[in-house]
Design an enzyme around this catalytic site. Structure first.
Site, PDB file in Angstrom:
ATOM      1  CD  GLU A  91      -6.159  -0.314  -5.100  1.00 15.09           C
ATOM      2  OE1 GLU A  91      -7.055   0.484  -5.396  1.00 15.09           O
ATOM      3  OE2 GLU A  91      -5.070   0.046  -4.603  1.00 15.09           O
ATOM      4  CD  GLU A 145      -2.245   1.601  -8.756  1.00 15.50           C
ATOM      5  OE1 GLU A 145      -2.364   0.636  -8.000  1.00 15.50           O
ATOM      6  OE2 GLU A 145      -1.723   2.672  -8.403  1.00 15.50           O
ATOM      7  CD  GLU A 146       1.172   2.072 -11.610  1.00 13.45           C
ATOM      8  OE1 GLU A 146       1.011   3.068 -12.329  1.00 13.45           O
ATOM      9  OE2 GLU A 146       1.039   2.099 -10.373  1.00 13.45           O
ATOM     10  CG  LEU A 159       4.714  -1.806  -4.854  1.00 15.38           C
ATOM     11  CD1 LEU A 159       5.306  -3.197  -4.682  1.00 15.38           C
ATOM     12  CD2 LEU A 159       5.780  -0.771  -4.722  1.00 15.38           C
ATOM     13  CG  ASP A 160      -1.983  -1.578  -2.056  1.00 10.04           C
ATOM     14  OD1 ASP A 160      -2.702  -0.665  -2.479  1.00 10.04           O
ATOM     15  OD2 ASP A 160      -1.938  -1.908  -0.852  1.00 10.04           O
ATOM     16  CG  ASP A 200      -2.136  -2.004  -6.695  1.00 11.71           C
ATOM     17  OD1 ASP A 200      -2.620  -1.495  -5.678  1.00 11.71           O
ATOM     18  OD2 ASP A 200      -1.079  -1.579  -7.231  1.00 11.71           O
ATOM     19  CG  ASP A 230       4.241   2.195  -8.146  1.00 16.93           C
ATOM     20  OD1 ASP A 230       4.495   3.351  -7.764  1.00 16.93           O
ATOM     21  OD2 ASP A 230       3.647   1.358  -7.431  1.00 16.93           O
ATOM     22  CG  ASP A 233      -2.252   7.897  -8.056  1.00 14.90           C
ATOM     23  OD1 ASP A 233      -2.812   8.955  -7.713  1.00 14.90           O
ATOM     24  OD2 ASP A 233      -2.744   6.765  -7.896  1.00 14.90           O
TER      25      ASP A 233
HETATM   26  P1  AHG Z   1      -1.483   2.479  -4.399  1.00 12.89           P
HETATM   27  O1  AHG Z   1      -0.174   2.663  -3.704  1.00 12.89           O
HETATM   28  O2  AHG Z   1      -1.554   1.183  -5.182  1.00 12.89           O
HETATM   29  O3  AHG Z   1      -1.866   3.677  -5.225  1.00 12.89           O
HETATM   30  O4  AHG Z   1      -2.608   2.310  -3.288  1.00 12.89           O
HETATM   31  C1  AHG Z   1      -2.653   3.233  -2.258  1.00 12.89           C
HETATM   32  C2  AHG Z   1      -3.954   3.090  -1.555  1.00 12.89           C
HETATM   33  C3  AHG Z   1      -4.024   1.910  -0.583  1.00 12.89           C
HETATM   34  O5  AHG Z   1      -2.855   1.166  -0.526  1.00 12.89           O
HETATM   35  C4  AHG Z   1      -4.281   2.546   0.758  1.00 12.89           C
HETATM   36  O6  AHG Z   1      -5.237   1.830   1.506  1.00 12.89           O
HETATM   37  C5  AHG Z   1      -4.803   3.915   0.391  1.00 12.89           C
HETATM   38  O7  AHG Z   1      -4.153   4.267  -0.816  1.00 12.89           O
HETATM   39  C6  AHG Z   1      -4.476   4.928   1.441  1.00 12.89           C
HETATM   40  O8  AHG Z   1      -5.220   6.085   1.068  1.00 12.89           O
HETATM   41  P2  AHG Z   1      -5.196   7.394   2.002  1.00 12.89           P
HETATM   42  O9  AHG Z   1      -3.859   8.031   1.757  1.00 12.89           O
HETATM   43  O10 AHG Z   1      -6.353   8.202   1.496  1.00 12.89           O
HETATM   44  O11 AHG Z   1      -5.378   6.972   3.423  1.00 12.89           O
HETATM   45 MN    MN Z   2      -3.157   0.077  -4.405  1.00 15.43          MN
HETATM   46 MN    MN Z   3      -0.394   0.509  -6.789  1.00 16.48          MN
END
Ligand code: AHG
Ligand code: MN
Ligand code: MN
Length: 307
Positions: free
Chosen positions: A259, A83-84, A107-108, A105, A60, A54
């Site tokens: 997570e 995560e980072e 920032l989720d 994580d 983040d 990502d």
């Molecule tokens: P992050 O922002 O730490 O990468 O996590 C994103 C994750 C989680 O927060 C969420 O439940 C999921 O991505 C949503 O995924 P979809 O877009 O596939 O629904």
């Molecule tokens: Mn996350």
């Molecule tokens: Mn994250």
């Protein structure tokens, strides 16, 4: 209502309380930046790629750097996994023989930043099984079993600043009142048979679902369940813990170590269940820092491995 500092003293785990204090201190700073996100532009992408492929947003990285600095300052943390960070971060100069490995994580839910949706910081803490810095023989680091976790929680950045936490003796929620974190009236959280009929899944990924999930979602629809999906794990999980129902992320996107395991420890401490395929998440041992797994969690009535 009970303050967080009183709750932490009651746990009689001084080293863990110091580590939680750093998550709380960092969370307040992150929350401040989030409240200015439309002005400080922290939602714009940094020019790096993280281990999950990502493109992290500036916030983040800000959250990651702040948490690493604050956790290192305790001299009670041996290994940090984030995560980072592509690799594990090894710390040293301990002030106690009780040290911990901490995974988070920072920032989720970053995809919700520009629209001011709920986001969070997820953390899991394990007794350290690693060598401190400077040990000659560098053994291959063994990731901890899910069940070795001793504390987990999340900071939830939404209309309030919330800390949800467990030490394995119940899941407790605290709300920041501008001065202190005070226990939320619904604490400790426990799923009851009156919990609301809500299912939470991204229906857009339907073509990737297996037959069990497809059939179960049809059952929920026939029984007039409500669909709620925010797309930020912390936000969807916080609603599930308080209102009930089931949260599902069926494709391998969520990361096991920082997570799924921490969130599953909270769920099981609410008398709920959390599965990855037909195995309980806490019975898994991560093979790598960023390993991804499918997950189904919530109250026993709705987690279809129980039906
Ligand atoms: P992050 O922002 O730490 O990468 O996590 C994103 C994750 C989680 O927060 C969420 O439940 C999921 O991505 C949503 O995924 P979809 O877009 O596939 O629904
Ligand atoms: Mn996350
Ligand atoms: Mn994250």
């Amino acid at each position: 209502m009970k303050r967080l500092d009183v709750f932490l003293k009651e746990q009689k785990k001084p080293e863990l309380s110091i580590i939680i204090g750093e998550f709380v201190k960092s969370g307040k700073e992150i929350y401040k930046q989030l409240q200015n996100i439309g002005i400080n532009g922290y939602y714009s992408e940094s020019d790096e790629k993280n281990a999950s492929g990502d493109s992290p947003k500036k916030i983040d990285i800000y959250a990651h750097d702040l948490l690493v600095e604050n956790l290192k300052s305790t001299s009670l943390v041996s290994i940090i996994g984030s995560e980072e960070s592509k690799e594990l971060i090894k710390c040293g100069d301990f002030i106690s023989n009780k040290v911990y490995d901490v995974y988070f994580d920072p920032l989720d839910g970053s995809s919700n930043l520009e629209c001011s949706g709920g986001t969070g910081t997820i953390f899991g803490i394990f007794p350290s099984s690693s060598l401190s810095c400077g040990d000659e023989e560098e053994r291959e680091y063994k990731f901890p079993k899910g069940r070795d976790i001793v504390c987990s929680g999340y900071l939830y950045y939404s209309s309030s600043l919330i800390l949800t936490i467990t030490f394995g003796n119940g899941t407790f929620v605290f709300t920041f009142d501008g001065e202190h974190f005070v226990e939320n009236i619904k604490s400790p959280l426990v799923f009851t048979d009156k919990c609301q009929r809500i299912y939470s899944v991204n229906e857009g990924s339907k073509d990737k679902w297996n037959d069990i999930l497809r059939e179960q979602i049809e059952v929920f629809k026939k029984e007039n369940y409500t669909l709620r999906y925010i797309g930020s794990m912390v936000a969807d999980v916080h609603r599930t813990l308080l209102y009930g129902g089931v949260f599902i992320h069926p494709t391998k996107k969520l990361r096991l170590l920082y997570e799924c395991i921490p969130i599953s420890f909270l769920v099981e401490n609410c008398e709920g269940v959390s599965y990855s395929d037909a195995t309980k998440v806490l019975d898994l041992t991560p093979e790598s820092l960023h390993q991804k797994v499918p997950i189904v969690l919530g109250c026993k009535r709705d987690v279809y491995y129980f039906s």
